[in-house]
Design a protein around this motif. Structure first.
Motif, PDB file in Angstrom:
ATOM      1  N   LYS A  11      52.169 -26.304 -22.944  1.00 45.37           N
ATOM      2  CA  LYS A  11      51.829 -24.993 -22.393  1.00 45.37           C
ATOM      3  C   LYS A  11      52.841 -23.921 -22.773  1.00 45.37           C
ATOM      4  O   LYS A  11      52.478 -22.749 -22.974  1.00 45.37           O
ATOM      5  CB  LYS A  11      51.717 -25.079 -20.874  1.00 45.37           C
ATOM      6  CG  LYS A  11      50.527 -25.885 -20.381  1.00 45.37           C
ATOM      7  CD  LYS A  11      50.450 -25.919 -18.862  1.00 45.37           C
ATOM      8  CE  LYS A  11      49.239 -26.718 -18.397  1.00 45.37           C
ATOM      9  NZ  LYS A  11      49.164 -26.773 -16.907  1.00 45.37           N
ATOM     10  N   LYS A  42      43.623 -25.717 -22.602  1.00 44.11           N
ATOM     11  CA  LYS A  42      43.927 -26.982 -21.928  1.00 44.11           C
ATOM     12  C   LYS A  42      44.823 -27.809 -22.844  1.00 44.11           C
ATOM     13  O   LYS A  42      44.499 -28.036 -24.009  1.00 44.11           O
ATOM     14  CB  LYS A  42      42.643 -27.745 -21.622  1.00 44.11           C
ATOM     15  CG  LYS A  42      41.675 -26.995 -20.717  1.00 44.11           C
ATOM     16  CD  LYS A  42      40.379 -27.769 -20.545  1.00 44.11           C
ATOM     17  CE  LYS A  42      39.384 -26.998 -19.689  1.00 44.11           C
ATOM     18  NZ  LYS A  42      38.079 -27.716 -19.566  1.00 44.11           N
ATOM     19  N   GLU A  45      43.429 -30.607 -24.895  1.00 48.29           N
ATOM     20  CA  GLU A  45      42.504 -30.258 -25.970  1.00 48.29           C
ATOM     21  C   GLU A  45      43.189 -29.591 -27.163  1.00 48.29           C
ATOM     22  O   GLU A  45      42.574 -29.457 -28.222  1.00 48.29           O
ATOM     23  CB  GLU A  45      41.410 -29.326 -25.436  1.00 48.29           C
ATOM     24  CG  GLU A  45      40.499 -29.961 -24.410  1.00 48.29           C
ATOM     25  CD  GLU A  45      39.384 -29.036 -23.945  1.00 48.29           C
ATOM     26  OE1 GLU A  45      38.422 -29.524 -23.330  1.00 48.29           O
ATOM     27  OE2 GLU A  45      39.463 -27.807 -24.209  1.00 48.29           O
TER      28      GLU A  45
END
Length: 398
Positions: A11, A42, A45
């Motif tokens: 992230k 995400k 993904e």
């Protein structure tokens, strides 16, 4: 060949990932939308290829579902494939695609779709064209002139439950449509395509169609027109035609088998057929075990035996020979075998040809005539009998 490592993009690096996508696809996300865009990513993904610790290429493998002959399949959607120029032609995308195939197989996604920047590039990796879209541009003066219908039109806003109940019945009629969830409706339909949604309730009071559209600069852009029967089709087009004082033309994309022009007083409207998305079978055995074969032409108690020889250089689990047994009672057996048996008709093809054939985009007989499918004519006839007829269509983009 550049040395690289493939792993999930954390992230903390989503900003870098988005910057790479912006550069590669030549767009810019406004500052006020950037946080929301990143929030939709995400970690599970998002995949990156790292060179000396730096993000050099990226790819998204989306967890999706699709309809095929009325059956729901798990599907991996490949999107946002991008590489910084200094790392291109170093095998990074090839590595990301190979990784994606392994990941999708592990996740039980027997199919994969993508929108290609170049069809020939992805054909090398086993994806093949599976659908086209037909685009109409209709001057207001040529819109269908239809009488009032017995139903009524109601503007509904973001009534996802209602719209999806209609969409799903429509989508199941086609091969390759998406099974949408509420997040897809919110983020990919309403947020991405500004406009109005209106539902047609038929004479019995049932919601049987909708149109999602925008009127701007005297153009009516229909994002999506969905109908379950002809009364709904007529009611929705009557509604669109009633905008005639505001617009000069209507634009819309429809399934390639749409026959609207035949129904117009003057069918000479602008039409364009555009090759659209590509598909790939990720796991042949799993895909065939799920496939709804047509058994209606078989005699009671009979079993069709067929040998499929598949070439797939990027997924060794698909490369080889598969014995397929389809019984008249609907039972099915698929087995990958080591040596070809001489007791069953055989055909051979690459994974891309196998995909486009089972998706219903191209029929076995055509593929045999064009030498994309080789083998016994008897095997081709058997495939023609057990693969149902079906029209491909994808109204979405990713």
């Amino acid at each position: 060949m550049t040395s690289f490592v493939i792993r999930h993009i954390p992230k903390e690096q989503f900003q870098d990932s988005l910057s790479l996508s912006e550069f590669a696809f030549q767009y810019e996300v406004p500052k006020e939308e950037r946080e929301k865009k990143i929030s939709l990513l995400k970690e599970k993904e998002c995949w990156g290829a790292y060179v000396e610790g730096k993000l050099a290429a990226r790819m998204t493998v989306m967890d999706m579902h699709t309809w095929l002959y009325g059956k729901r399949y798990a599907m991996g959607g490949i999107a946002s494939v991008a590489t910084w120029p200094e790392y291109r032609r170093g095998g990074l995308v090839s590595g990301l695609l190979s990784n994606a195939l392994q990941v999708m197989r592990e996740q039980g996604q027997s199919l994969s779709y993508l929108h290609p920047f170049q069809f020939a590039f992805y054909r090398k990796y086993g994806w093949e064209t599976y659908t086209e879209t037909k685009k109409y541009e209709i001057p207001t003066t040529l819109l269908p002139r239809l009488p009032h219908q017995p139903g009524r039109i109601v503007r509904v806003g973001r009534d996802i439950e209602l719209l999806n109940s209609i969409y799903q019945q429509y989508a199941m009629r086609y091969n390759g449509t998406l099974d949408r969830d509420s997040a897809w409706w919110n983020n990919r339909i309403f947020d991405a395509k500004k406009g109005t949604a209106a539902v047609y309730y038929d004479a019995s009071g049932s919601p049987s169609g909708y149109v999602h559209y925008e009127v701007k600069n005297q153009i009516c852009r229909i994002h999506e027109l969905v109908y379950l029967h002809q009364e709904a089709w007529r009611g929705l087009w009557r509604f669109i035609a009633d905008h005639d004082s505001m617009i000069e033309k209507v634009t819309i994309s429809v399934p390639v088998d749409d026959r609207m022009s035949f129904l117009l007083d003057n069918p000479r409207i602008k039409q364009e057929i555009i090759p659209y998305f590509m598909a790939r079978i990720v796991d042949v055995k799993l895909f065939l075990e799920q496939f709804p074969f047509n058994c209606t032409g078989q005699q009671d108690g009979s079993t069709i035996r067929l040998l499929l020889k598949v070439t797939d250089v990027h997924a060794e689990w698909n490369d080889g020979e598969f014995m397929l047994e389809v019984s008249s009672n609907g039972s099915l057996r698929v087995e990958k075998i080591r040596e070809a048996g001489g007791s069953a008709p055989m055909v051979s093809c690459g994974i891309g040809t196998l995909t486009t054939m089972f998706m219903g985009y191209q029929r076995p007989a055509f593929l045999y005539e064009t030498e994309r499918l080789q083998g016994d004519r008897e095997a081709v006839h058997l495939l023609e009998s057990i693969i149902p007829q079906g029209q491909t269509y994808l109204p979405d983009f990713f």
